[in-house]
Scaffold this active site. Structure first.
Site, short mmCIF file in Angstrom:
data_model
loop_
_atom_site.label_atom_id
_atom_site.label_comp_id
_atom_site.label_asym_id
_atom_site.label_seq_id
_atom_site.Cartn_x
_atom_site.Cartn_y
_atom_site.Cartn_z
N SER A 135 -9.15 -6.62 2.51
CA SER A 135 -8.71 -5.93 3.59
C SER A 135 -9.42 -4.64 3.82
O SER A 135 -9.88 -3.77 2.63
CB SER A 135 -7.18 -5.65 3.63
OG SER A 135 -6.87 -4.77 4.61
N PRO A 141 -6.78 6.25 0.12
CA PRO A 141 -5.53 5.83 -0.66
C PRO A 141 -4.34 6.50 -0.06
O PRO A 141 -3.05 6.04 -0.27
CB PRO A 141 -5.50 7.16 -1.78
CG PRO A 141 -6.99 7.61 -1.81
CD PRO A 141 -7.60 7.45 -0.80
N HIS A 143 -4.00 5.44 3.13
CA HIS A 143 -3.83 4.55 4.34
C HIS A 143 -2.19 3.93 4.47
O HIS A 143 -1.50 3.70 3.67
CB HIS A 143 -4.62 3.13 3.92
CG HIS A 143 -4.85 2.24 5.32
ND1 HIS A 143 -3.90 1.69 5.49
CD2 HIS A 143 -6.07 2.14 5.90
CE1 HIS A 143 -4.24 0.77 6.72
NE2 HIS A 143 -5.52 1.38 7.09
N LYS A 157 -5.73 -4.23 -4.23
CA LYS A 157 -6.88 -4.96 -3.76
C LYS A 157 -8.03 -4.70 -4.12
O LYS A 157 -9.03 -5.49 -4.65
CB LYS A 157 -6.53 -5.33 -2.14
CG LYS A 157 -5.60 -6.30 -1.44
CD LYS A 157 -5.73 -6.39 -0.11
CE LYS A 157 -4.65 -7.19 0.45
NZ LYS A 157 -4.60 -8.63 0.30
#
Length: 255
Positions: A135, A141, A143, A157
């Site tokens: 994604s 960090p 987000h 991820k």
């Protein structure tokens, strides 16, 4: 003469919304691919047709993945933790819904440990190419997606992406923009890096186009050892992407 025998491809997360599309698209191309699916529950297996080529396994349990990867040429990883909305949210009252992850199904377990297990199993089985769908947003960090259910989903991820890039197996990491349930093949696709596309108006992409990019990456040498962001222009702007070789050639970023 080129090797024209079909590639055996395993799609994990084949019961998910994007995974189902990839699995079905590969199924339609029987001259090119022998496809297997991997899902977590017997219910998911039934949902995608219940064929013998669908394995039921838990990616958090490394040993359970092993039978599915035997003899495959390529692996497409589409497993992901899924945040659930807490019950009782009333959109008419304003405010934001709250999300949670089911116990044991946090991003750390699914997106990190689960993907690491898949990469390890595939590498041990001699797989020649791993495609991982991630994604956009992982460079930040803070987000908002990381705060959903306190799961830090993009952090985990990205850790799995790095593990794949360091694995020695030829890889393609596709960091998709916001996924839309719309028809594929109608839009001009854009590749980027380091979340630059998030600063633009083109931050989304139909799931069907992500699925097609995965399948094209299986066949195009220029997709290997690359990691890129993938989004699309709105319909009716630009020219629908047909030449995926040219698309993949636009980027050389390895991570």
């Amino acid at each position: 003469m080129a090797d024209a025998s079909p590639k055996t491809v395993l799609v994990t997360g084949a019961g998910g919304r994007t995974g189902q599309i990839v699995y079905k698209k590969l199924k339609e191309r029987t001259d090119q691919f022998i496809v297997r699916g991997l899902v977590r529950t017997p219910e998911s297996k039934e949902k995608i047709g219940g064929a013998d080529d669908v394995f039921v396994a838990d990616v958090r349990d490394a040993a359970s993945i092993v039978p599915a990867v035997q003899g495959i040429d390529a692996l497409i990883i589409l497993t992901s933790a899924v945040p659930k909305m807490k019950p009782g949210f009333d959109p008419t009252k304003g405010g934001r819904p709250e999300f949670y992850f089911e116990d044991g199904l946090y991003p750390e377990q699914v997106d990190w440990i689960g993907q690491k297990n898949q990469i390890d199993a595939a590498k041990a089985a001699g797989v020649k190419h791993i495609i991982l769908v991630g994604s956009m947003g992982g460079t930040n960090p803070n987000h908002p997606l990381n705060s959903l259910g306190n799961g830090n989903i993009l952090v985990w991820k990205r850790k799995a992406e790095q593990y794949l890039a360091d694995s020695g197996v030829p890889y393609t990491i596709i960091r998709a923009g916001g996924l839309q349930d719309k028809d594929g093949g109608q839009r001009e696709l854009l590749v980027g890096k380091d979340d630059e596309l998030l600063q633009t108006e083109t931050r989304t992409i139909p799931r069907a186009d992500v699925a097609e990019a995965c399948i094209q990456a299986l066949q195009i040498e220029a997709a290997k050892f690359k990691a890129f962001d993938l989004a699309s222009k709105p319909e009716n702007l630009g020219t629908p992407t047909k030449d995926f070789g040219a698309l993949f050639a636009q980027t050389s970023a390895r991570f």
